[in-house]
Structure formats: structure tokens, C-alpha cells
Design an enzyme around this catalytic site. Structure first.
Site, PDB file in Angstrom:
ATOM      1  CD  GLU A  15      33.666  66.200  17.673  1.00 37.07           C
ATOM      2  OE1 GLU A  15      34.079  66.922  18.597  1.00 37.07           O
ATOM      3  OE2 GLU A  15      32.697  65.407  17.784  1.00 37.07           O
TER       4      GLU A  15
ATOM      5  CG  HIS B 100      36.203  21.751  31.823  1.00 37.21           C
ATOM      6  ND1 HIS B 100      36.092  22.345  33.058  1.00 37.21           N
ATOM      7  CD2 HIS B 100      37.220  20.849  31.917  1.00 37.21           C
ATOM      8  CE1 HIS B 100      36.989  21.832  33.875  1.00 37.21           C
ATOM      9  NE2 HIS B 100      37.692  20.921  33.207  1.00 37.21           N
TER      10      HIS B 100
ATOM     11  N   GLY C  62      31.087  55.766  41.282  1.00 30.87           N
ATOM     12  CA  GLY C  62      30.565  55.163  40.062  1.00 30.87           C
ATOM     13  C   GLY C  62      31.715  54.580  39.268  1.00 30.87           C
TER      14      GLY C  62
ATOM     15  N   GLY D 277      35.068  61.475  19.847  1.00 36.64           N
ATOM     16  CA  GLY D 277      34.429  62.041  21.024  1.00 36.64           C
ATOM     17  C   GLY D 277      35.182  61.779  22.316  1.00 36.64           C
TER      18      GLY D 277
END
Length: 463
Positions: free
Chosen positions: A34, A442, A181, A40
Site C-alpha cells: 500500500e 410488523h 451519480g 484505501g
């Protein structure tokens, strides 16, 4: 002397670090290279910090609606620096977590720039100099970066990419977002909620062009209601920058008009990080900045794989992670199923949220399917009304002959969490019969998923 590994992964984003960990779990000797930060772009400059910022905007939005819930909130405001600080803190915490996970799984982490020196051979150049690494298999997971259009280059002051937008030095007053987008709409939603006068320009004939047209139209209606200006079928031809003002030349319906802004965010797509890797020397094919791979992420060069954003659409972190797992298992001798793009969900975390999986109604018809369409509005759901979130819809697309669930599309509160139910349904190759028979609790928002299925077959109960 070169270090030798069974598998080397270039990039420690959501594709790379997951691939490395899975490989180590399977008994491979693994290294992960990296050049910037573990986790990242997604973790440090994308998915995670944007969601932290959007959460702050969501809380402010709810506080401004306090009287609707019988509550009082006075003197409302925000501290932009504090919002950003929280966002960066979340990213830092999770980045450190990635380092812990890699260490825990005995993955060797090499910080530096990787470059092929030949088949199965890499050089890693970092602060300590250059070292050589050899591997039986190399997985390229270098990700992507923002696309920059000529004349719209970011300057860090008036024209931003997502990086500048995540650490804003000031609050925009008049904001132009180019591109609708997920990235563009999320930043438009965030800054609009905090009070920026926001305009979104989309070159296609509608915003959110990858989403179902009906869902996109409902989202647009809410954005306009919140005060956004939406220009569809429009193109920003030029930006003039002068004295803190950006004059945008926008072509709409064949006519060019000018509008002034103090801030522009460019969100017009991404380009793969393929430079400097030495791909040409070993014969890896690159097409329009993305590495060409087959359905198993093989590049065509023996022992070289590519996953995630650098390997093409859809550009989503969870797609990269699953590709990483698949590739690691193949390298370890397994026979996993390929990751199918049409089964990967997409989520946009604006207000209202948008989520989808599979084919849109239009795409299903284009593919030759005779379809049955089901719809159910949030207005017909008790939990949505109780939450004060009556705007939205769940839409399902079925093959009329087989009952196969072809796609599902949602807009409204918490739909990014709901969509996974349909993702599992598609993975299990479920039909309308199983979905109708499933019992949904529910009161929950998930009941709308059930009702949408029922509606496709004329059996809806609550609307």
C-alpha cells in the site's frame, strides 16, 4: 534477497485487504502493498467519511423537524469543522482496524509503490528504499481516482473533487455539483441540508441515470422540494474563475446560459489507477484506464489478477471485497462462483436514500422479459408514518412467466438497509411464491417489500 510469497496484493482498499486476509485464512503466505493508507479510498476518502458527514446532516434535518414529533429544539446550527473532525476520526479509527486485521491474520504489509519487474516479480519503493518481492500470484487492487475534465481541474479553492469536499475549508453558499451519480448526489444532499444553495447538472436526460427511471423521478421530486435546482440533459461547457467566483457556462436545450457559484464539485466519474505499475511490460491489457479481466478477474497474463475499481464497473466497495474473496479462493485451489454484476446492490445515502439490485424495468424489457411490476408507497406503511417518513416507494420487477425476481428498486428512509433482503432472494434464486409466503415482522419498513411483491400479482393488502 527478495522476499517470496504465495500471493501479493497491490493495494489495501476494500478489495485488496479483504483478498489478503482471505488468502491468509486459506494458508497462503501473503503480502499486501500500500502506498498511502490502509483501507484505501473507500475507508479514508470515500464510503466511510461521507457517511459520517451525511449522518450529521441527517441529524440536523431531524432536529429542524422537531415540532412534527412534539419536541422543541431552538437555536439550531452546526460547526462545520466539528462535523469534518468527526468524519476524519471515524475514518482514522477504521483504518487502524484494518492494520490490526492484517496483523492478526499474519499478512505482511509493505508500504510503498509497487511495480512489476517481470512475471511474478515486483519492486516496492518506499521510505526505506527499494526492495524486491516475488510471488506465485499477484492481485492488482489499486482502485481509482476522480476523473478530471479539461478546464474543470480542481484548484482546492473554488473547484473541488470529493477529496476537497470531505475536508471543506468553508461552507459553500452557492454550490454547483457536476454529475448526479452516487458521489455527486450525496455531496449535493449534504451541503444542501446544511444550507448551501445547490444546483446539480447532469448530462444524461435524468439524474441518477443508472437507477430505475421511476425511482429517480421520485428522488428528484424530493430533492427539488428540499430546495435543490436540478438541470437534466445539461452540460457544463466552461468554468471561468475570478475573485472567488466561478461562472459556469451551462448548455441546456441547445442554449448556453451562465450562472455564478462560489464552489463547484466535479463528480463526473473515475479513472483507474494503472500508471506506474509496469503493466505494459508484462502484457496486461488496459482499456480506457481499466484493466481487462474475465468473469473470474483473470487478466490474461498467467498469475496476474485484477479486482475492484481498477477492473471496471460497478465501482463499489462490496463488489471489490467479494471479488477479492473469489480470487483468493481460486489462487488457493478452490472453485468459487464468479461475482455477477447484476447481483450486486447499489446504494446512495442521500435524503431520501436510494437502493437497487438487478434489472430496472426498462432493462428487463430490453432483455426480452415479459414483466410483472409491483409497487408499494411508504405512505401505506405504518412504521414509515410513525417515523415521519411517508415519502418513498418500493418497486419490484418479476419475470411474468417464471416468477423470477429480476430486480428491486427503492427510494425512501433506510432503504440502503432494506435492499439486502432482495439481494439474498436473488442469490437464492427465489420466485414470487417464496417471497409471498415469507412472514415479514410488523410494524417494520420491510413490510413494504412484501406488499410490493403482492402488488405485482394483484394481491396487495394495505393500499
Amino acid at each position: 534477497m527478495a522476499q517470496s510469497f504465495d500471493m501479493v496484493v497491490i493495494g489495501a482498499g476494500p478489495g485488496g485487504y479483504v483478498c489478503a486476509i482471505r488468502g491468509a485464512q486459506l494458508g497462503l503466505k501473503v503480502a499486501c502493498i500500500e502506498r498511502e493508507a490502509l483501507g484505501g479510498i473507500c475507508l479514508n476518502w470515500g464510503c466511510i467519511p461521507t457517511k459520517a458527514m451525511l449522518r450529521s446532516a441527517e441529524v440536523l434535518h431531524l432536529m429542524e423537524r422537531a415540532t412534527e414529533f412534539g419536541l422543541k429544539a431552538e437555536g439550531l446550527g452546526y460547526d462545520l469543522d466539528a462535523v469534518v473532525k468527526r468524519s476524519r476520526g471515524v475514518a482514522k479509527q477504521l483504518s487502524g482496524g484494518v492494520g490490526h486485521l492484517l496483523k492478526k491474520n499474519k499478512v505482511t504489509v509493505l508500504m510503498g509503490e509497487a511495480k512489476f519487474a517481470g512475471p511474478g516479480k515486483l519492486t516496492v519503493t518506499g521510505e526505506k528504499g527499494t526492495e524486491e518481492v516475488t510471488a506465485k500470484a499477484v492481485v492488482i487492487a489499486t482502485g481509482a481516482r476522480a476523473r478530471v475534465l479539461p478546464g474543470m481541474e480542481p484548484d482546492g479553492e473554488a473547484v473541488w473533487t470529493y477529496r476537497e469536499a470531505l475536508v471543506p475549508k468553508r461552507m459553500p453558499k452557492k454550490l454547483l455539483v457536476i454529475g448526479s451519480g452516487a458521489i455527486g448526489i450525496e455531496f449535493a444532499s449534504f451541503f444542501n441540508t446544511l444550507g448551501a444553495e445547490t444546483t446539480v447538472v447532469e448530462v444524461m436526460d435524468r439524474i441518477l441515470p443508472v437507477e430505475d427511471a421511476e425511482i429517480a423521478a421520485l428522488a428528484k421530486k424530493q430533492f427539488v422540494k428540499q430546495g435543490m435546482t436540478i438541470l437534466e440533459g445539461a452540460t457544463v461547457k466552461k468554468l471561468d474563475r475570478k475573485g472567488g467566483t466561478v461562472t459556469a457556462h451551462i448548455e441546456v436545450d441547445g442554449k448556453t446560459e451562465t450562472r455564478d457559484f462560489d464552489t463547484v464539485i466535479s463528480a463526473v466519474g473515475i479513472v483507474g489507477n494503472v500508471e506506474g505499475l509496469g503493466l505494459e511490460e508484462i502484457g496486461v491489457t488496459v482499456d480506457r484506464t481499466h484493466i481487462v479481466v474475465d468473469e473470474y478477474c483473470r487478466t490474461g497474463v498467467e498469475g496476474v489478477w485484477a479486482i475492484g475499481d481498477v477492473a471496471g464497473a460497478p465501482w463499489l466497495a462490496h463488489k471489490a471485497s467479494h471479488e477479492g474473496v473469489m480470487v483468493a479462493e481460486m489462487i488457493a485451489g478452490g472453485q468459487p462462483h464468479p461475482v455477477r454484476p447484476e447481483s450486486i446492490p447499489g446504494c446512495t445515502y442521500c435524503q431520501p436514500q436510494i437502493a437497487s439490485v438487478g434489472l430496472t424495468e426498462a432493462k428487463a424489457k430490453e432483455a426480452g422479459h415479459e414483466v410483472k411490476i409491483g409497487r408499494f408507497p411508504f405512505l401505506g406503511n405504518g412504521k414509515a408514518i410513525a417515523l415521519g417518513e411517508p415519502e418513498g416507494m418500493v418497486k419490484t420487477v418479476f419475470d411474468a412467466k417464471s416468477g423470477e425476481l429480476l430486480g428491486a428498486h427503492m427510494v425512501g428512509a433506510e432503504v440502503t438497509e432494506l435492499i439486502q433482503g432482495y439481494v439474498i432472494g436473488r442469490t437464492l434464486e427465489t420466485t414470487e411464491a417464496e417471497l409471498m409466503q415469507a412472514v415479514f415482522p410488523h410494524p417494520t419498513l420491510s413490510e413494504m417489500m412484501h406488499e410490493s411483491v403482492l402488488d405485482a400479482y394483484g394481491r396487495t393488502i394495505h393500499f
